[in-house]
Design a protein around this motif. Structure first.
Motif, PDB file in Angstrom:
ATOM      1  N   ARG A  43       0.832  -1.213   0.000  1.00  0.00           N
ATOM      2  CA  ARG A  43       0.000   0.000   0.000  1.00  0.00           C
ATOM      3  C   ARG A  43       0.867   1.265   0.000  1.00  0.00           C
ATOM      4  O   ARG A  43       0.612   2.205  -0.774  1.00  0.00           O
ATOM      5  N   ILE A  44       1.890   1.298   0.832  1.00  0.00           N
ATOM      6  CA  ILE A  44       2.764   2.472   0.893  1.00  0.00           C
ATOM      7  C   ILE A  44       3.501   2.660  -0.426  1.00  0.00           C
ATOM      8  O   ILE A  44       3.613   3.776  -0.955  1.00  0.00           O
ATOM      9  N   MET A  45       4.019   1.562  -1.003  1.00  0.00           N
ATOM     10  CA  MET A  45       4.762   1.675  -2.255  1.00  0.00           C
ATOM     11  C   MET A  45       3.847   2.047  -3.419  1.00  0.00           C
ATOM     12  O   MET A  45       4.283   2.692  -4.374  1.00  0.00           O
ATOM     13  N   ALA A  46       2.581   1.653  -3.348  1.00  0.00           N
ATOM     14  CA  ALA A  46       1.632   2.083  -4.379  1.00  0.00           C
ATOM     15  C   ALA A  46       1.451   3.600  -4.326  1.00  0.00           C
ATOM     16  O   ALA A  46       1.438   4.272  -5.371  1.00  0.00           O
ATOM     17  N   GLU A  47       1.312   4.147  -3.134  1.00  0.00           N
ATOM     18  CA  GLU A  47       1.182   5.600  -2.990  1.00  0.00           C
ATOM     19  C   GLU A  47       2.460   6.302  -3.460  1.00  0.00           C
ATOM     20  O   GLU A  47       2.391   7.376  -4.078  1.00  0.00           O
ATOM     21  N   ALA A  48       3.619   5.688  -3.167  1.00  0.00           N
ATOM     22  CA  ALA A  48       4.882   6.280  -3.611  1.00  0.00           C
ATOM     23  C   ALA A  48       4.955   6.303  -5.134  1.00  0.00           C
ATOM     24  O   ALA A  48       5.399   7.293  -5.735  1.00  0.00           O
ATOM     25  N   ALA A  49       4.514   5.222  -5.781  1.00  0.00           N
ATOM     26  CA  ALA A  49       4.529   5.176  -7.248  1.00  0.00           C
ATOM     27  C   ALA A  49       3.582   6.212  -7.840  1.00  0.00           C
ATOM     28  O   ALA A  49       3.878   6.833  -8.870  1.00  0.00           O
ATOM     29  N   TRP A  50       2.446   6.399  -7.181  1.00  0.00           N
ATOM     30  CA  TRP A  50       1.485   7.396  -7.669  1.00  0.00           C
ATOM     31  C   TRP A  50       2.083   8.805  -7.584  1.00  0.00           C
ATOM     32  O   TRP A  50       1.957   9.609  -8.524  1.00  0.00           O
ATOM     33  N   LEU A  51       2.752   9.104  -6.486  1.00  0.00           N
ATOM     34  CA  LEU A  51       3.386  10.414  -6.357  1.00  0.00           C
ATOM     35  C   LEU A  51       4.534  10.565  -7.343  1.00  0.00           C
ATOM     36  O   LEU A  51       4.743  11.646  -7.906  1.00  0.00           O
ATOM     37  N   TYR A  52       5.277   9.489  -7.552  1.00  0.00           N
ATOM     38  CA  TYR A  52       6.384   9.561  -8.508  1.00  0.00           C
ATOM     39  C   TYR A  52       5.855   9.861  -9.912  1.00  0.00           C
ATOM     40  O   TYR A  52       6.438  10.669 -10.650  1.00  0.00           O
ATOM     41  N   GLY A  53       4.759   9.223 -10.287  1.00  0.00           N
ATOM     42  CA  GLY A  53       4.202   9.438 -11.619  1.00  0.00           C
ATOM     43  C   GLY A  53       3.456  10.742 -11.765  1.00  0.00           C
ATOM     44  O   GLY A  53       3.084  11.114 -12.887  1.00  0.00           O
ATOM     45  N   ARG A  54       3.210  11.456 -10.640  1.00  0.00           N
ATOM     46  CA  ARG A  54       2.519  12.752 -10.662  1.00  0.00           C
ATOM     47  C   ARG A  54       1.177  12.672 -11.388  1.00  0.00           C
ATOM     48  O   ARG A  54       0.786  13.585 -12.120  1.00  0.00           O
ATOM     49  N   GLY A  55       0.494  11.537 -11.181  1.00  0.00           N
ATOM     50  CA  GLY A  55      -0.830  11.398 -11.767  1.00  0.00           C
ATOM     51  C   GLY A  55      -0.850  11.004 -13.223  1.00  0.00           C
ATOM     52  O   GLY A  55      -1.925  10.867 -13.806  1.00  0.00           O
ATOM     53  N   ARG A  56       0.330  10.813 -13.821  1.00  0.00           N
ATOM     54  CA  ARG A  56       0.377  10.441 -15.242  1.00  0.00           C
ATOM     55  C   ARG A  56       0.490   8.914 -15.343  1.00  0.00           C
ATOM     56  O   ARG A  56       1.540   8.354 -15.613  1.00  0.00           O
ATOM     57  N   VAL A  58      -1.848   4.976 -14.180  1.00  0.00           N
ATOM     58  CA  VAL A  58      -2.867   4.315 -13.372  1.00  0.00           C
ATOM     59  C   VAL A  58      -2.187   3.200 -12.585  1.00  0.00           C
ATOM     60  O   VAL A  58      -1.400   2.429 -13.136  1.00  0.00           O
ATOM     61  N   LEU A  59      -2.476   3.113 -11.302  1.00  0.00           N
ATOM     62  CA  LEU A  59      -1.952   2.012 -10.503  1.00  0.00           C
ATOM     63  C   LEU A  59      -2.650   0.727 -10.922  1.00  0.00           C
ATOM     64  O   LEU A  59      -3.879   0.676 -11.032  1.00  0.00           O
ATOM     65  N   GLY A  60      -1.871  -0.324 -11.156  1.00  0.00           N
ATOM     66  CA  GLY A  60      -2.441  -1.588 -11.597  1.00  0.00           C
ATOM     67  C   GLY A  60      -1.839  -2.765 -10.860  1.00  0.00           C
ATOM     68  O   GLY A  60      -0.977  -2.611  -9.986  1.00  0.00           O
ATOM     69  N   GLY A  61      -2.287  -3.964 -11.208  1.00  0.00           N
ATOM     70  CA  GLY A  61      -1.732  -5.177 -10.630  1.00  0.00           C
ATOM     71  C   GLY A  61      -1.808  -5.210  -9.124  1.00  0.00           C
ATOM     72  O   GLY A  61      -2.817  -4.848  -8.514  1.00  0.00           O
ATOM     73  N   ARG A  62      -0.723  -5.633  -8.488  1.00  0.00           N
ATOM     74  CA  ARG A  62      -0.695  -5.752  -7.028  1.00  0.00           C
ATOM     75  C   ARG A  62      -0.818  -4.388  -6.349  1.00  0.00           C
ATOM     76  O   ARG A  62      -1.343  -4.305  -5.228  1.00  0.00           O
ATOM     77  N   SER A  63      -0.379  -3.306  -6.998  1.00  0.00           N
ATOM     78  CA  SER A  63      -0.522  -1.979  -6.411  1.00  0.00           C
ATOM     79  C   SER A  63      -1.988  -1.579  -6.338  1.00  0.00           C
ATOM     80  O   SER A  63      -2.457  -1.043  -5.335  1.00  0.00           O
ATOM     81  N   VAL A 108       3.340  -1.254  -9.381  1.00  0.00           N
ATOM     82  CA  VAL A 108       2.986  -1.341 -10.801  1.00  0.00           C
ATOM     83  C   VAL A 108       2.266  -0.069 -11.234  1.00  0.00           C
ATOM     84  O   VAL A 108       1.275   0.336 -10.612  1.00  0.00           O
ATOM     85  N   LEU A 109       2.738   0.542 -12.294  1.00  0.00           N
ATOM     86  CA  LEU A 109       2.129   1.740 -12.857  1.00  0.00           C
ATOM     87  C   LEU A 109       1.833   1.468 -14.327  1.00  0.00           C
ATOM     88  O   LEU A 109       2.715   1.020 -15.079  1.00  0.00           O
ATOM     89  N   ILE A 110       0.600   1.718 -14.749  1.00  0.00           N
ATOM     90  CA  ILE A 110       0.197   1.491 -16.140  1.00  0.00           C
ATOM     91  C   ILE A 110       0.167   2.825 -16.866  1.00  0.00           C
ATOM     92  O   ILE A 110      -0.470   3.783 -16.414  1.00  0.00           O
ATOM     93  N   ARG A 111       0.846   2.880 -18.009  1.00  0.00           N
ATOM     94  CA  ARG A 111       0.877   4.088 -18.812  1.00  0.00           C
ATOM     95  C   ARG A 111       0.345   3.790 -20.208  1.00  0.00           C
ATOM     96  O   ARG A 111       0.413   2.646 -20.679  1.00  0.00           O
TER      97      ARG A 111
END
Length: 328
Positions: A43-56, A58-63, A108-111
């Motif tokens: 959960r924490i790493m999913a939020e970190a990935a979302w902030l890293y991507g700056r909203g660009r 979609v969180l997917g998979g295990r995230s 996991v981040l989907i672009r």
């Protein structure tokens, strides 16, 4: 200090260097930090990935599964020195201080396919053009819907590393555990995942999806229950009902049996370590199993040691079915 999600913060806009931030924060990803003591859960790493991507993205998979509330994504190791920390939601307080929880897989981040496909350190990037109805907003983050998340978990390998082969039984079991946990948390049925698969007939990994999806059951409340159910099905036993409600002689709910065959009043319950560590739980278990006998149920108790001794366990199950006169 830049954009923030609770204990997780992005460096952008803070005006501070990575060196200054490292002195007082824990680095999760490049430019993303957290308060000291933060554990690297899914959960924490999913939020970190979302902030890293700056909203660009979609969180997917295990995230996505973690944000949607699925459990059992994290591994744990015992701390040398227990930490005086209060457990967050979904973790038992007495375990949170004694163990360090962490997600062994990157978020996991989907672009979009038309976007950048460059490798991102610490993040698994998938490319897909997601339809709008397969994306949902959860606490300000864009994540795939439960059905789309299940579709991706079923067809992608459980590990992006080399810890096990993508076609091994361990990978199959891990994907089944994640799908059980996702369906348990979101209350979706495997049929909803199958509907998404029908909308993407050319998607890769459909052979993995076809193999695992018929065995998914959202009633599984823990990974050992999933392992036990899979063992029973593979050995030819009738498929059990999960979390079956048992009523007492007054028509009141007595308990929910983990795996049950109501036609024969037979069942199996898995006892985790906390059943032994908690004196109150141990005492209530004794009373509950005594009442099972009074209302005509034959219930077998299984723990992790018995689950590891498959030949002995199967012998006990055969004896249970013989006692209740089961035949199939």
């Amino acid at each position: 200090m830049g954009e923030s999600r609770g204990r997780v913060r992005a460096r952008a806009g803070s005006g501070l260097s990575d060196r200054r931030l490292r002195e007082h924060q824990v680095r999760l990803l490049r430019g993303v930090y957290a308060e000291p003591g933060t554990q690297r859960t899914a959960r924490i790493m999913a939020e970190a990935a979302w902030l890293y991507g700056r909203g660009r993205g979609v969180l997917g998979g295990r995230s996505a599964a973690a944000v949607l509330g699925a459990k059992y994504l994290d591994e744990r190791r015992r701390r040398d020195r227990p930490a005086p920390a209060t457990a967050p939601y979904r973790y038992r307080e007495h375990e949170w201080g004694a163990y360090e929880y962490f997600d062994p897989e990157p978020p996991v981040l989907i672009r979009p396919r038309s976007g950048s496909t460059r490798r991102t350190p610490g993040i698994t990037v998938w490319t897909a053009d997601l339809p709008a109805h397969e994306v949902v907003a959860v606490r300000g983050m864009s994540v795939t819907t439960p059905a789309r998340t299940g579709f991706d978990l079923a067809r992608h390998p459980a590990s992006v590393g080399s810890r096990w082969d993508a076609y091994s039984d361990e990978d199959f079991l891990r994907r089944l555990i994640m799908l059980d946990a996702l369906c348990n948390a979101t209350r979706i049925e495997p049929a909803a995942i199958l509907d998404v698969a029908g909308a993407h007939p050319r998607a890769a990994g459909r052979d993995r999806l076809r193999a695992v999806l018929p065995l998914v059951d959202g009633g599984a409340a823990s990974p050992p229950e999933t392992r036990l159910r899979l063992l029973l099905i593979r050995r030819g036993y009738p498929r059990p009902c999960t979390q079956f409600p048992v009523l007492n002689e007054y028509g009141q709910l007595h308990a929910r049996i983990d795996l049950a065959w109501p036609q024969w009043k037979a069942g199996i319950e898995y006892d985790g370590d906390w059943h032994r560590r908690s004196e109150d739980k141990h005492s209530s278990d004794i009373a509950r199993y005594a009442e099972y006998r009074d209302i005509g149920w034959d219930v077998l108790r299984v723990d992790k040691r018995l689950l590891a001794m498959q030949a002995t366990l199967l012998g006990y199950i055969d004896s249970m079915f013989a006692r209740v006169g089961a035949a199939w």
